[in-house]
Design a protein around this motif. Structure first.
Motif, mmCIF file in Angstrom:
data_model
loop_
_atom_site.group_PDB
_atom_site.id
_atom_site.type_symbol
_atom_site.label_atom_id
_atom_site.label_comp_id
_atom_site.label_asym_id
_atom_site.label_seq_id
_atom_site.Cartn_x
_atom_site.Cartn_y
_atom_site.Cartn_z
ATOM 1 N N ALA A 262 0.826 -1.213 0.000
ATOM 2 C CA ALA A 262 0.000 0.000 0.000
ATOM 3 C C ALA A 262 0.858 1.260 0.000
ATOM 4 C CB ALA A 262 -0.929 0.007 1.212
ATOM 5 N N TYR A 263 0.351 2.274 -0.709
ATOM 6 C CA TYR A 263 1.016 3.578 -0.789
ATOM 7 C C TYR A 263 0.236 4.606 0.029
ATOM 8 C CZ TYR A 263 3.875 1.793 -4.670
ATOM 9 O OH TYR A 263 4.759 1.073 -5.433
ATOM 10 N N HIS A 264 0.654 5.847 -0.072
ATOM 11 C CA HIS A 264 -0.013 6.959 0.600
ATOM 12 C C HIS A 264 -1.440 7.105 0.059
ATOM 13 C CE1 HIS A 264 0.713 10.391 3.274
ATOM 14 N NE2 HIS A 264 -0.093 11.106 2.501
ATOM 15 N N ALA A 265 -2.362 7.484 0.946
ATOM 16 C CA ALA A 265 -3.773 7.700 0.586
ATOM 17 C C ALA A 265 -4.447 6.405 0.134
ATOM 18 C CB ALA A 265 -3.904 8.785 -0.479
ATOM 19 N N PHE A 266 -4.095 5.305 0.759
ATOM 20 C CA PHE A 266 -4.622 4.001 0.340
ATOM 21 C C PHE A 266 -6.120 3.854 0.567
ATOM 22 C CE2 PHE A 266 -3.042 3.242 4.733
ATOM 23 C CZ PHE A 266 -4.219 2.824 5.337
ATOM 24 N N ASP A 267 -6.737 4.755 1.336
ATOM 25 C CA ASP A 267 -8.169 4.636 1.633
ATOM 26 C C ASP A 267 -9.037 5.491 0.726
ATOM 27 O OD1 ASP A 267 -7.044 6.969 2.978
ATOM 28 O OD2 ASP A 267 -9.030 7.210 3.900
ATOM 29 N N VAL A 268 -8.459 6.109 -0.315
ATOM 30 C CA VAL A 268 -9.212 7.015 -1.186
ATOM 31 C C VAL A 268 -9.560 6.309 -2.500
ATOM 32 C CG1 VAL A 268 -9.206 9.276 -2.320
ATOM 33 C CG2 VAL A 268 -7.950 8.952 -0.166
ATOM 34 N N PRO A 269 -10.806 5.864 -2.663
ATOM 35 C CA PRO A 269 -11.176 5.085 -3.850
ATOM 36 C C PRO A 269 -10.966 5.807 -5.167
ATOM 37 C CG PRO A 269 -12.827 4.798 -2.139
ATOM 38 C CD PRO A 269 -11.917 5.897 -1.682
ATOM 39 N N SER A 270 -11.071 7.147 -5.183
ATOM 40 C CA SER A 270 -10.902 7.875 -6.439
ATOM 41 C C SER A 270 -9.458 7.868 -6.934
ATOM 42 C CB SER A 270 -11.387 9.317 -6.288
ATOM 43 O OG SER A 270 -10.729 9.960 -5.219
ATOM 44 N N LEU A 271 -8.544 7.312 -6.128
ATOM 45 C CA LEU A 271 -7.151 7.179 -6.554
ATOM 46 C C LEU A 271 -6.847 5.758 -7.022
ATOM 47 C CD1 LEU A 271 -5.419 9.261 -3.727
ATOM 48 C CD2 LEU A 271 -5.753 9.926 -6.121
ATOM 49 N N ALA A 272 -7.875 5.086 -7.549
ATOM 50 C CA ALA A 272 -7.671 3.733 -8.090
ATOM 51 C C ALA A 272 -6.637 3.759 -9.207
ATOM 52 C CB ALA A 272 -8.993 3.165 -8.598
ATOM 53 N N THR A 273 -6.599 4.859 -9.963
ATOM 54 C CA THR A 273 -5.517 5.087 -10.914
ATOM 55 C C THR A 273 -4.462 5.919 -10.197
ATOM 56 O OG1 THR A 273 -7.005 5.069 -12.819
ATOM 57 C CG2 THR A 273 -4.854 6.130 -13.110
ATOM 58 N N PRO A 274 -3.266 5.380 -9.970
ATOM 59 C CA PRO A 274 -2.248 6.084 -9.184
ATOM 60 C C PRO A 274 -1.896 7.433 -9.793
ATOM 61 C CG PRO A 274 -1.608 3.806 -9.599
ATOM 62 C CD PRO A 274 -2.791 4.075 -10.459
ATOM 63 N N VAL A 275 -1.553 8.385 -8.939
ATOM 64 C CA VAL A 275 -1.080 9.694 -9.396
ATOM 65 C C VAL A 275 0.213 10.030 -8.665
ATOM 66 C CG1 VAL A 275 -3.415 10.511 -9.874
ATOM 67 C CG2 VAL A 275 -2.372 10.994 -7.653
ATOM 68 N N LYS A 276 0.997 10.914 -9.264
ATOM 69 C CA LYS A 276 2.199 11.440 -8.635
ATOM 70 C C LYS A 276 1.920 12.870 -8.184
ATOM 71 C CE LYS A 276 5.897 8.615 -8.891
ATOM 72 N NZ LYS A 276 6.903 8.421 -7.820
ATOM 73 N N PHE A 277 2.249 13.160 -6.938
ATOM 74 C CA PHE A 277 2.034 14.500 -6.399
ATOM 75 C C PHE A 277 3.255 14.882 -5.576
ATOM 76 C CE2 PHE A 277 0.011 17.312 -3.078
ATOM 77 C CZ PHE A 277 -0.162 18.405 -3.922
ATOM 78 N N LEU A 278 3.914 15.976 -5.968
ATOM 79 C CA LEU A 278 5.142 16.409 -5.300
ATOM 80 C C LEU A 278 6.172 15.280 -5.241
ATOM 81 C CD1 LEU A 278 3.695 18.527 -2.349
ATOM 82 C CD2 LEU A 278 4.650 19.352 -4.509
ATOM 83 N N HIS B 13 5.554 12.079 -5.030
ATOM 84 C CA HIS B 13 5.123 10.929 -4.238
ATOM 85 C C HIS B 13 3.935 10.233 -4.895
ATOM 86 C CE1 HIS B 13 7.778 12.432 -1.134
ATOM 87 N NE2 HIS B 13 7.151 13.598 -1.162
ATOM 88 N N ARG B 14 3.881 8.936 -4.720
ATOM 89 C CA ARG B 14 2.821 8.133 -5.325
ATOM 90 C C ARG B 14 1.613 8.048 -4.388
ATOM 91 N NH1 ARG B 14 3.199 3.490 -9.128
ATOM 92 N NH2 ARG B 14 1.364 2.146 -8.883
ATOM 93 N N LEU B 15 0.446 8.384 -4.904
ATOM 94 C CA LEU B 15 -0.805 8.250 -4.181
ATOM 95 C C LEU B 15 -1.636 7.181 -4.889
ATOM 96 C CD1 LEU B 15 -1.770 12.043 -3.772
ATOM 97 C CD2 LEU B 15 -0.180 10.684 -2.405
ATOM 98 N N GLU B 16 -2.127 6.198 -4.132
ATOM 99 C CA GLU B 16 -2.833 5.084 -4.780
ATOM 100 C C GLU B 16 -3.790 4.402 -3.809
ATOM 101 O OE1 GLU B 16 -1.889 0.846 -7.093
ATOM 102 O OE2 GLU B 16 -0.243 2.172 -6.495
ATOM 103 N N PHE B 17 -4.995 4.187 -4.274
ATOM 104 C CA PHE B 17 -5.988 3.430 -3.517
ATOM 105 C C PHE B 17 -5.591 1.955 -3.491
ATOM 106 C CE2 PHE B 17 -10.102 1.013 -3.761
ATOM 107 C CZ PHE B 17 -10.479 1.214 -2.442
ATOM 108 N N ASN B 18 -5.854 1.318 -2.328
ATOM 109 C CA ASN B 18 -5.587 -0.112 -2.187
ATOM 110 C C ASN B 18 -6.799 -0.742 -1.509
ATOM 111 O OD1 ASN B 18 -4.630 -2.604 -0.715
ATOM 112 N ND2 ASN B 18 -2.748 -2.119 -1.820
ATOM 113 N N GLN B 19 -7.531 -1.533 -2.258
ATOM 114 C CA GLN B 19 -8.788 -2.091 -1.762
ATOM 115 C C GLN B 19 -8.592 -2.929 -0.498
ATOM 116 O OE1 GLN B 19 -12.046 -1.798 -3.540
ATOM 117 N NE2 GLN B 19 -12.689 -2.371 -1.475
ATOM 118 N N ALA B 20 -7.592 -3.799 -0.521
ATOM 119 C CA ALA B 20 -7.378 -4.672 0.638
ATOM 120 C C ALA B 20 -7.013 -3.870 1.875
ATOM 121 C CB ALA B 20 -6.292 -5.700 0.321
#
Length: 279
Positions: free
Chosen positions: A230-246, A248-255
């Motif tokens: 899991a990456y940063h912001a793993f609880d945000v469903p709208s980040l199912a497609t990972p993004v780079k911000f500053l 850093h990788r932000l990505e939703f993780n269902q599990a």
């Protein structure tokens, strides 16, 4: 190349999207509230308050957003869920009254460090809140503020009323110097490259920022959960497609999200009461 402000706006839009999780269709509607009378402060706080339909004085949770704002989305993501479990929730807007849109390039502004207790002071005045059963949950930079609020020190001592528990989602743990005064839960992704799991592990295991052991046996133990993959912001469903911000990788993780929902429910029930079973 997009400006930093443009990237921040994109991230905010992503967080605004389909950000609800475990939608609680029967969750009571909330209302925007002034946490303080405008005459009491030059920067009066506001927030979104949700109240369960249950009668009597209930346990409550203060929600603190991260460095990019999104307090309304935080209410959608967690406020609805928590109120369906029987908790009063108050999602605090730390930015609006101060004219801020992002504090991601640095730490939280000094003026915000007491916001959790300003929200607590509001909640304990409500007849439907049990003043002895209020927890604080923060996310990223808000997670740091949650930890600061229950760390033994000036901030925790400044309020007559106290939080009874704290939960920090992927917080920056570097710089936390003292012990916790109440049961605390830290949830973080193994691959988080913004707020590092190793730094939180040092905090939990009683080592300082340089890996040197602190004095043992002080404070309340911290429960620590690291979610593999899991990456940063793993609880945000709208980040199912990972993004780079500053960078850093932000990505939703269902599990990780599902496991964190269960962990939060169990932790809150054990510390401030509420409904025992997931709905």
């Amino acid at each position: 190349m997009p400006s930093l402000a443009r990237i921040a706006a994109i991230i905010a839009a992503l967080l605004t999207g389909s950000a609800t999780m475990c939608p609680a269709a029967d969750a009571p509607e909330g209302r925007l509230v002034e946490i303080e009378n405008p005459l009491a402060s030059s920067q009066p706080l506001q927030g979104y308050l949700r109240q369960p339909r249950d009668a009597g004085a209930l346990p409550a949770v203060v929600l603190l957003h991260g460095c990019n704002g999104g307090w309304r989305q935080l209410d959608e993501r967690w406020g609805k869920l928590l109120v369906s479990w029987g908790y009063v929730t108050l999602a605090v807007d730390r930015f609006g009254p101060r004219g801020l849109t992002s504090t991601c390039a640095g730490g939280p502004p000094p003026a915000t460090v007491f916001d959790a207790y300003r929200a607590l002071d509001f909640l304990v005045q409500q007849s439907f809140v049990d003043r002895d059963r209020v927890a604080v949950i923060g996310f990223s930079q808000g997670g740091l503020l949650a930890l600061n609020s229950v760390e033994r020190g000036t901030i925790e001592r400044a309020s007559n009323d106290k939080f009874r528990a704290a939960i920090a989602f992927y917080p920056p743990c570097l710089g936390i110097k003292d012990s916790m005064t109440v049961p605390t839960l830290i949830l973080i992704g193994e691959l988080d490259d913004w707020t590092l799991a190793t730094e939180c592990r040092n905090l939990v295991e009683g080592r300082d920022d340089y890996g040197i052991s602190r004095q043992k046996g002080l404070g309340v133990p911290i429960e620590f959960i690291v979610y593999p993959g899991a990456y940063h912001a793993f609880d945000v469903p709208s980040l199912a497609t990972p993004v780079k911000f500053l960078g850093h990788r932000l990505e939703f993780n269902q599990a990780a999200r599902d496991q964190s929902v269960d962990a939060v429910h169990k932790f809150l029930y054990a510390t401030i009461g509420g409904q025992e079973k997931l709905q």
